[in-house]
Design a protein around this motif. Structure first.
Motif, PDB file in Angstrom:
ATOM      1  N   GLU A  57     -27.119  38.717  55.502  1.00 23.35           N
ATOM      2  CA  GLU A  57     -27.391  39.250  54.169  1.00 23.35           C
ATOM      3  C   GLU A  57     -28.469  38.397  53.506  1.00 23.35           C
ATOM      4  O   GLU A  57     -28.423  37.169  53.576  1.00 23.35           O
ATOM      5  CB  GLU A  57     -26.097  39.206  53.346  1.00 23.35           C
ATOM      6  CG  GLU A  57     -26.191  39.814  51.971  1.00 23.35           C
ATOM      7  CD  GLU A  57     -24.848  39.788  51.259  1.00 23.35           C
ATOM      8  OE1 GLU A  57     -24.475  40.826  50.688  1.00 23.35           O
ATOM      9  OE2 GLU A  57     -24.171  38.723  51.249  1.00 23.35           O
ATOM     10  N   SER A  58     -29.423  39.038  52.869  1.00 22.33           N
ATOM     11  CA  SER A  58     -30.440  38.279  52.127  1.00 22.33           C
ATOM     12  C   SER A  58     -29.836  37.786  50.814  1.00 22.33           C
ATOM     13  O   SER A  58     -28.867  38.368  50.310  1.00 22.33           O
ATOM     14  CB  SER A  58     -31.649  39.164  51.840  1.00 22.33           C
ATOM     15  OG  SER A  58     -31.340  40.110  50.831  1.00 22.33           O
ATOM     16  N   PRO A  59     -30.405  36.724  50.227  1.00 22.06           N
ATOM     17  CA  PRO A  59     -29.916  36.295  48.924  1.00 22.06           C
ATOM     18  C   PRO A  59     -29.989  37.408  47.874  1.00 22.06           C
ATOM     19  O   PRO A  59     -29.058  37.561  47.071  1.00 22.06           O
ATOM     20  CB  PRO A  59     -30.820  35.107  48.573  1.00 22.06           C
ATOM     21  CG  PRO A  59     -31.196  34.541  49.905  1.00 22.06           C
ATOM     22  CD  PRO A  59     -31.375  35.757  50.785  1.00 22.06           C
ATOM     23  N   ALA A  60     -31.055  38.191  47.877  1.00 21.42           N
ATOM     24  CA  ALA A  60     -31.166  39.284  46.901  1.00 21.42           C
ATOM     25  C   ALA A  60     -30.057  40.308  47.106  1.00 21.42           C
ATOM     26  O   ALA A  60     -29.438  40.778  46.140  1.00 21.42           O
ATOM     27  CB  ALA A  60     -32.538  39.951  46.992  1.00 21.42           C
ATOM     28  N   ASP A  61     -29.778  40.668  48.363  1.00 22.69           N
ATOM     29  CA  ASP A  61     -28.696  41.617  48.622  1.00 22.69           C
ATOM     30  C   ASP A  61     -27.346  41.034  48.199  1.00 22.69           C
ATOM     31  O   ASP A  61     -26.493  41.742  47.658  1.00 22.69           O
ATOM     32  CB  ASP A  61     -28.655  42.016  50.102  1.00 22.69           C
ATOM     33  CG  ASP A  61     -29.797  42.939  50.500  1.00 22.69           C
ATOM     34  OD1 ASP A  61     -30.455  43.526  49.608  1.00 22.69           O
ATOM     35  OD2 ASP A  61     -30.037  43.075  51.724  1.00 22.69           O
ATOM     36  N   ALA A  62     -27.154  39.739  48.431  1.00 21.81           N
ATOM     37  CA  ALA A  62     -25.909  39.085  48.006  1.00 21.81           C
ATOM     38  C   ALA A  62     -25.784  39.129  46.477  1.00 21.81           C
ATOM     39  O   ALA A  62     -24.696  39.355  45.945  1.00 21.81           O
ATOM     40  CB  ALA A  62     -25.862  37.643  48.501  1.00 21.81           C
ATOM     41  N   ALA A  63     -26.895  38.930  45.776  1.00 18.09           N
ATOM     42  CA  ALA A  63     -26.869  38.975  44.310  1.00 18.09           C
ATOM     43  C   ALA A  63     -26.448  40.357  43.822  1.00 18.09           C
ATOM     44  O   ALA A  63     -25.620  40.478  42.904  1.00 18.09           O
ATOM     45  CB  ALA A  63     -28.244  38.595  43.747  1.00 18.09           C
ATOM     46  N   HIS A  64     -26.992  41.396  44.430  1.00 24.68           N
ATOM     47  CA  HIS A  64     -26.608  42.759  44.051  1.00 24.68           C
ATOM     48  C   HIS A  64     -25.136  43.029  44.384  1.00 24.68           C
ATOM     49  O   HIS A  64     -24.402  43.596  43.559  1.00 24.68           O
ATOM     50  CB  HIS A  64     -27.499  43.783  44.757  1.00 24.68           C
ATOM     51  CG  HIS A  64     -28.881  43.851  44.208  1.00 24.68           C
ATOM     52  ND1 HIS A  64     -29.174  44.414  42.981  1.00 24.68           N
ATOM     53  CD2 HIS A  64     -30.060  43.405  44.712  1.00 24.68           C
ATOM     54  CE1 HIS A  64     -30.481  44.322  42.757  1.00 24.68           C
ATOM     55  NE2 HIS A  64     -31.038  43.701  43.786  1.00 24.68           N
ATOM     56  N   ARG A  65     -24.687  42.610  45.564  1.00 25.58           N
ATOM     57  CA  ARG A  65     -23.298  42.840  45.970  1.00 25.58           C
ATOM     58  C   ARG A  65     -22.328  42.106  45.058  1.00 25.58           C
ATOM     59  O   ARG A  65     -21.342  42.685  44.578  1.00 25.58           O
ATOM     60  CB  ARG A  65     -23.090  42.388  47.433  1.00 25.58           C
ATOM     61  CG  ARG A  65     -21.633  42.507  47.898  1.00 25.58           C
ATOM     62  CD  ARG A  65     -21.427  41.984  49.308  1.00 25.58           C
ATOM     63  NE  ARG A  65     -21.964  40.654  49.544  1.00 25.58           N
ATOM     64  CZ  ARG A  65     -21.399  39.509  49.136  1.00 25.58           C
ATOM     65  NH1 ARG A  65     -20.265  39.527  48.434  1.00 25.58           N
ATOM     66  NH2 ARG A  65     -21.959  38.348  49.426  1.00 25.58           N
ATOM     67  N   GLU A  66     -22.598  40.828  44.801  1.00 28.37           N
ATOM     68  CA  GLU A  66     -21.698  40.042  43.957  1.00 28.37           C
ATOM     69  C   GLU A  66     -21.624  40.615  42.539  1.00 28.37           C
ATOM     70  O   GLU A  66     -20.549  40.667  41.948  1.00 28.37           O
ATOM     71  CB  GLU A  66     -22.146  38.574  43.914  1.00 28.37           C
ATOM     72  CG  GLU A  66     -21.887  37.820  45.203  1.00 28.37           C
ATOM     73  CD  GLU A  66     -20.415  37.511  45.447  1.00 28.37           C
ATOM     74  OE1 GLU A  66     -19.584  37.628  44.520  1.00 28.37           O
ATOM     75  OE2 GLU A  66     -20.094  37.126  46.584  1.00 28.37           O
ATOM     76  N   THR A  67     -22.754  41.080  42.016  1.00 29.97           N
ATOM     77  CA  THR A  67     -22.752  41.684  40.685  1.00 29.97           C
ATOM     78  C   THR A  67     -21.886  42.943  40.672  1.00 29.97           C
ATOM     79  O   THR A  67     -21.060  43.127  39.772  1.00 29.97           O
ATOM     80  CB  THR A  67     -24.190  42.018  40.240  1.00 29.97           C
ATOM     81  OG1 THR A  67     -24.955  40.813  40.215  1.00 29.97           O
ATOM     82  CG2 THR A  67     -24.198  42.656  38.860  1.00 29.97           C
ATOM     83  N   ALA A  68     -22.062  43.792  41.672  1.00 33.44           N
ATOM     84  CA  ALA A  68     -21.262  45.022  41.754  1.00 33.44           C
ATOM     85  C   ALA A  68     -19.775  44.694  41.890  1.00 33.44           C
ATOM     86  O   ALA A  68     -18.934  45.316  41.233  1.00 33.44           O
ATOM     87  CB  ALA A  68     -21.741  45.886  42.917  1.00 33.44           C
ATOM     88  N   GLU A  69     -19.443  43.708  42.722  1.00 33.77           N
ATOM     89  CA  GLU A  69     -18.031  43.351  42.930  1.00 33.77           C
ATOM     90  C   GLU A  69     -17.399  42.769  41.667  1.00 33.77           C
ATOM     91  O   GLU A  69     -16.275  43.118  41.319  1.00 33.77           O
ATOM     92  CB  GLU A  69     -17.910  42.314  44.058  1.00 33.77           C
ATOM     93  CG  GLU A  69     -18.150  42.868  45.440  1.00 33.77           C
ATOM     94  CD  GLU A  69     -18.132  41.796  46.523  1.00 33.77           C
ATOM     95  OE1 GLU A  69     -18.351  42.154  47.692  1.00 33.77           O
ATOM     96  OE2 GLU A  69     -17.918  40.595  46.218  1.00 33.77           O
ATOM     97  N   GLU A  70     -18.103  41.876  41.002  1.00 38.74           N
ATOM     98  CA  GLU A  70     -17.503  41.136  39.898  1.00 38.74           C
ATOM     99  C   GLU A  70     -17.533  41.868  38.570  1.00 38.74           C
ATOM    100  O   GLU A  70     -16.591  41.737  37.783  1.00 38.74           O
ATOM    101  CB  GLU A  70     -18.170  39.763  39.751  1.00 38.74           C
ATOM    102  CG  GLU A  70     -17.873  38.855  40.930  1.00 38.74           C
ATOM    103  CD  GLU A  70     -18.447  37.459  40.789  1.00 38.74           C
ATOM    104  OE1 GLU A  70     -18.848  37.069  39.665  1.00 38.74           O
ATOM    105  OE2 GLU A  70     -18.492  36.752  41.806  1.00 38.74           O
ATOM    106  N   ILE A  71     -18.627  42.624  38.295  1.00 39.96           N
ATOM    107  CA  ILE A  71     -18.715  43.280  36.990  1.00 39.96           C
ATOM    108  C   ILE A  71     -19.009  44.776  37.086  1.00 39.96           C
ATOM    109  O   ILE A  71     -19.255  45.421  36.065  1.00 39.96           O
ATOM    110  CB  ILE A  71     -19.720  42.575  36.052  1.00 39.96           C
ATOM    111  CG1 ILE A  71     -21.156  42.660  36.579  1.00 39.96           C
ATOM    112  CG2 ILE A  71     -19.294  41.119  35.823  1.00 39.96           C
ATOM    113  CD1 ILE A  71     -22.201  42.196  35.570  1.00 39.96           C
ATOM    114  N   GLY A  72     -18.994  45.333  38.288  1.00 44.39           N
ATOM    115  CA  GLY A  72     -19.053  46.777  38.462  1.00 44.39           C
ATOM    116  C   GLY A  72     -20.304  47.475  37.989  1.00 44.39           C
ATOM    117  O   GLY A  72     -20.241  48.624  37.570  1.00 44.39           O
TER     118      GLY A  72
END
Length: 151
Positions: A57-72
């Motif tokens: 996973e790229s850092p940018a993709d991780a940033a998008h995933r974590e945002t979606a997981e944590e704050i929807g």
């Protein structure tokens, strides 16, 4: 969220010993210049959105995933604000797991629906001014170190 499969495999081999992990922090900003922080249920402290980068996973993709997981919601990543690591970015989790993170910090703008806590990792959200960040008593150590590193 459960521990990522690759980290769980490592933990079976090393137990609670220190792991060095790549991670991301996402700092959504509003038009007034406030930053959105999440209240982390596990630590009972305010922190940044983010977490470990998964395998392939790229850092940018991780940033998008974590945002979606944590704050929807979705964010537009607006800048890389920094890359941090070192002794101030070590965490010992309540279960005894130790991690040292090297984190890419992204500035962001919310472009999706209004953010909501996931009610698992995150039990509240709040927008903070720079002044409030300096005086917030329940700001977590990782977030404190992040803002100190950013100046």
């Amino acid at each position: 969220m459960p521990v990522a499969a690759h980290i769980a495999r490592l933990r079976k081999k090393v137990g609670h010993d220190l792991l060095l992990l790549p991670s991301v922090s996402v700092l959504p900003m509003d038009p007034q210049g406030r930053v959105l922080l999440v209240h982390q249920a596990e630590f009972q402290a305010w922190g940044t959105i983010g977490g470990a980068v998964d395998v392939d996973e790229s850092p940018a993709d991780a940033a998008h995933r974590e945002t979606a997981e944590e704050i929807g919601t979705e964010v537009e990543l607006t800048a890389i604000l920094g890359a941090v690591g070192g002794p101030h970015f070590r965490i010992t989790y309540p279960n005894g797991d130790q991690c040292a993170y090297v984190s890419t910090i992204f500035g962001a703008r919310i472009i999706g629906r209004p953010p909501q806590p996931d009610d698992d990792e995150v039990d509240a959200l709040r927008w903070f001014t720079r002044t409030e960040l300096r005086s917030e008593p329940s700001l977590g150590s990782f977030a404190t170190s992040t803002f100190r590193a950013l100046g």
